[in-house]
Scaffold this active site. Sequence first.
Site, PDB file in Angstrom:
ATOM      1  CG  ASP A 459      -4.869  50.951  17.946  1.00 25.21           C
ATOM      2  OD1 ASP A 459      -4.475  49.827  18.306  1.00 25.21           O
ATOM      3  OD2 ASP A 459      -5.982  51.138  17.428  1.00 25.21           O
ATOM      4  NE  ARG A 463     -10.391  51.007  18.229  1.00 27.52           N
ATOM      5  CZ  ARG A 463     -10.160  52.308  18.236  1.00 27.52           C
ATOM      6  NH1 ARG A 463     -10.891  53.112  18.992  1.00 27.52           N
ATOM      7  NH2 ARG A 463      -9.192  52.828  17.493  1.00 27.52           N
ATOM      8  CG  ASP A 464     -13.250  45.249  17.068  1.00 30.82           C
ATOM      9  OD1 ASP A 464     -12.916  46.460  17.122  1.00 30.82           O
ATOM     10  OD2 ASP A 464     -14.256  44.864  16.444  1.00 30.82           O
ATOM     11  CD  GLU A 465      -7.850  49.819  15.498  1.00 31.03           C
ATOM     12  OE1 GLU A 465      -7.141  50.461  14.730  1.00 31.03           O
ATOM     13  OE2 GLU A 465      -8.966  50.222  15.897  1.00 31.03           O
ATOM     14  CG  ASP A 472      -1.164  55.402  16.774  1.00 29.88           C
ATOM     15  OD1 ASP A 472      -1.171  55.207  15.547  1.00 29.88           O
ATOM     16  OD2 ASP A 472      -2.199  55.622  17.424  1.00 29.88           O
ATOM     17  CD1 TRP A 536       0.053  55.031  10.821  1.00 27.86           C
ATOM     18  CD2 TRP A 536       0.087  57.155  10.150  1.00 27.86           C
ATOM     19  NE1 TRP A 536      -1.008  55.679  11.424  1.00 27.86           N
ATOM     20  CE2 TRP A 536      -1.015  56.977  11.023  1.00 27.86           C
ATOM     21  CE3 TRP A 536       0.297  58.416   9.596  1.00 27.86           C
ATOM     22  CZ2 TRP A 536      -1.887  58.017  11.352  1.00 27.86           C
ATOM     23  CZ3 TRP A 536      -0.566  59.443   9.928  1.00 27.86           C
ATOM     24  CH2 TRP A 536      -1.641  59.246  10.791  1.00 27.86           C
ATOM     25  CD  GLU A 746      -9.185  56.413  18.329  1.00 32.26           C
ATOM     26  OE1 GLU A 746      -8.810  55.988  17.220  1.00 32.26           O
ATOM     27  OE2 GLU A 746     -10.004  55.791  19.060  1.00 32.26           O
ATOM     28  CG  HIS A 767      -5.632  56.159  20.666  1.00 31.58           C
ATOM     29  ND1 HIS A 767      -4.699  56.889  19.973  1.00 31.58           N
ATOM     30  CD2 HIS A 767      -6.129  55.254  19.795  1.00 31.58           C
ATOM     31  CE1 HIS A 767      -4.636  56.448  18.721  1.00 31.58           C
ATOM     32  NE2 HIS A 767      -5.489  55.448  18.597  1.00 31.58           N
TER      33      HIS A 767
END
Length: 887
Positions: A459, A463-465, A472, A536, A746, A767
């Site tokens: 995604d 960042r922390d992801e 997506d 999703w 995003e 994103h």
Amino acid sequence: MLAVEKVTLNYETTLVGCETLPVFGWIIRSALRNVVQRSWRLQLATSTQFDELLYDSGDIHDDRSNNIALPDIVCAPSTRYYVRVKITDNHGQASDWSPEASFISGLSAAAWQGDFISAETPQEKDVSKGTLLRHDFSLPQTNDIVCAVVHASALGLYQLWINGEKVGGDELAPGWTSYHHHLLYQTWDVTERLRRGDNTIGAMVGAGWYKGDMSFNRYRNYYGEQTGFICHLVVTLRDGSQQVIASGADWQASDSAILFSEIYDGEIYDARREQRGWCEPGFDARGWRAVSVLAADRAVLQPQTACPVREIERLAPWSLFTTPKGETVLDFGQNLSGWVEFKVRGAEGDNVSLRHFEVLDAEGNVYLANLRTAKQRIDYTLRGGEEERYHPHFTFQGFRYVMIERWPGTPKLDDFVAVVLHSAMAPTGSIETSNAELNQLHHNILWGLKGNFVDIPTDCPQRDERLGWTGDAQIFCRTASYLMQTDTFFAKWLADLAHDQTAEGGVPHVIPDILTGKCDNDRFLSHGRTHSSAAWADAAVINPWTLYLMYGDTQTLARQYGSMKAWVEFMRANAVDNMWSWKLQFGDWVALDAREGSYFGATPNELTCMAYYALSTQLLAKSAKVLGHVEDAERYEELHASIVDSFHREFFTPNGRLAARTQTAHILALYFQLVPEAYRERTVQTLLTLLEEQDGHLVTGFVGTPYFCHALSENGQADAAWKLLMKDDFPSWLYQVKAGATTIWEHWDGVKPDGTMWSPDMNSFNHYAYGAIGEWLYRAAAGINTQEDAPGFKRSVLYPIPGGNLAWLKARYASVYGDISVHWTQEGAQESQTITLEVEIPANTRSTLVLDRAHTLLEADGLDFTPVAEGYRAEVGSGRYRVVFLR
């Protein structure tokens, strides 16, 4: 002249580690029109001389030039094979043999002689240091080395080294998979790396996705508590004998100069701890320790035949400046994924510290808030003396800017270069227009792909992801497959989707799934709400079908069929009168019609769930038909009809009004063919009204946005689709372009018109989801599409829709059969336009050429056009054509 330009193997030019024969294809070149292949002959051998054939097809009289599967042929392991093809055509011409393509066979799990070994102990489960493994071995002095092939993998990330040199260009190997079910191994030909006599093989290993600190919940050790490494090197000598060197208890271990390395937080490296020559013969390893042998399952090893993460390009920095707060910042001019490589001089113990980030704040200062807890920091301690060069090993960053927190002396621009990392995929699509902002949008879409296709479709890369969110990946899959050859990339990811499905067929929100069981304190994802959201989870069906359309890939379709069917059956099991739901539905995620403070758009979940239920069921029925599952095809066609009927009864009033008055509801109903034909025009007009109520702007989120322009252009409103695309104030695609974006954001207002930021909680500037508009650019604006009954563009539809006040548009797509190109120009006022259209259709394919709203043909270039509702249409063979018409 007729020629076979290139032979492909599973749509790639070369493969390594194949445990089964690939499907073969080739691209034909001819200057003639209407070229159709009449026959082909394919040979398979172990040498470029093709003197000892493993297989010879003989002359096969048909027009297939892609997705050709050979009979079951047993290949020896760890062996290079060569393939060549020659053909004849309908003009009486015959080609010479093609340039050969090659692949290296793999090693079945049962044949591995190596063990997983580790330099770590169980007590180091919370440590993310780098470790070294090495082994000395000898090869005969008197016998020549004919070939050497090595297979290797890791629990964690690794680099393989032989005799002081890194093997191959792969980075972040073996990638991220559902490790307990599916661990990839890599294969290299290392013949040139070995020498007679003494040799040394080594590995550098890091935590990576396997045991590192991952997800926004910041858990670690998802798959295990110790890193591990396995390898199997096969050396074939001139006399036909083989020597195997494999990882085992006789290897040696040590810590490396990498004190810390993790995906989100970066790397700490102390060059004073480097052990020069550690993977070369003659190194003094008396201080090294014994390895531990891990009880890891070799049965999960599967080959990575292509598409590794690699260094793809290098970007010099644009500028080096000081912010109003006094921060020293590098600007690389492009948001990207990768790392910074630098050169530096200084004294022993001097330190370099770099912090990577995406954007400057409204005052021009460093903005880190949207990274959340991810540090994205590189710390390097100099050994001192000579010039030193460094880049990280087991991490990557998402960034445009780099803050130089510490540096010995004064940094200079030429001390730095940004290394762009992503999965190695062949570029296939390009679009250029007379509008610079639209060109930048296409650039941003492409770089959104580059930044997020780092082994899995993430995604965001900063960042922390950085998770493989299925929604997506689903909405962007078709766009991605125009931009690059993504079959290998998505097929690998879909294998993990099937592995991580629940026993009931539910599909996790992220693949690989590291959320289930790790989200107890999350306000959205707690209490088992980590799987099965409409749009999703439908990636389980939509993505395999997309690969079939774009490449004719029936292998992935067949392999994923059980997963596809399980997902549709999950929806059926949870449905009442075809209305289904599950614990958490994202709906039209981050749509602008959401309530204040909410991420969830205004379109009812009931409608979104049923719409996607209908779509996935329809695609499953089509897939069943392609694969020859006749009973399934009939059953799911009936189920689809039933769902559509329920949708009509539930969401349309007796006089034809769609009950949910949102843009996305109308888009889904139109694009998924869920509108009763009698009510279609009313639904289209209501969508236009909803658009006008927003002054011509969209307010859609993840679900509605990808299909908005399609829903318009496919229902007689192409001009409205162009007008929507060309909007350049908030919210719009070009608003981001005008704000200086180099990737897709995003949020429509990631940076607001006043320069302030959307909430830092979830505000990535790389994103790709809204970049799904790229599909419309290729399929509608350029008009390059394929037919379902002849996928992979064996029969294409070229139906470009000029518009947007553009003077011209040029597009090219490298299909598996060759390049398809479209170039149109438009002149004159809206009510009377002259359109000049030039197209190129590859050999051994045909196309349906449609002239949008044409009423008068000025030049037909010998084509036989027929008037139709859309304008004019002609069936066209391969070649180049130029047509001029009025509309």
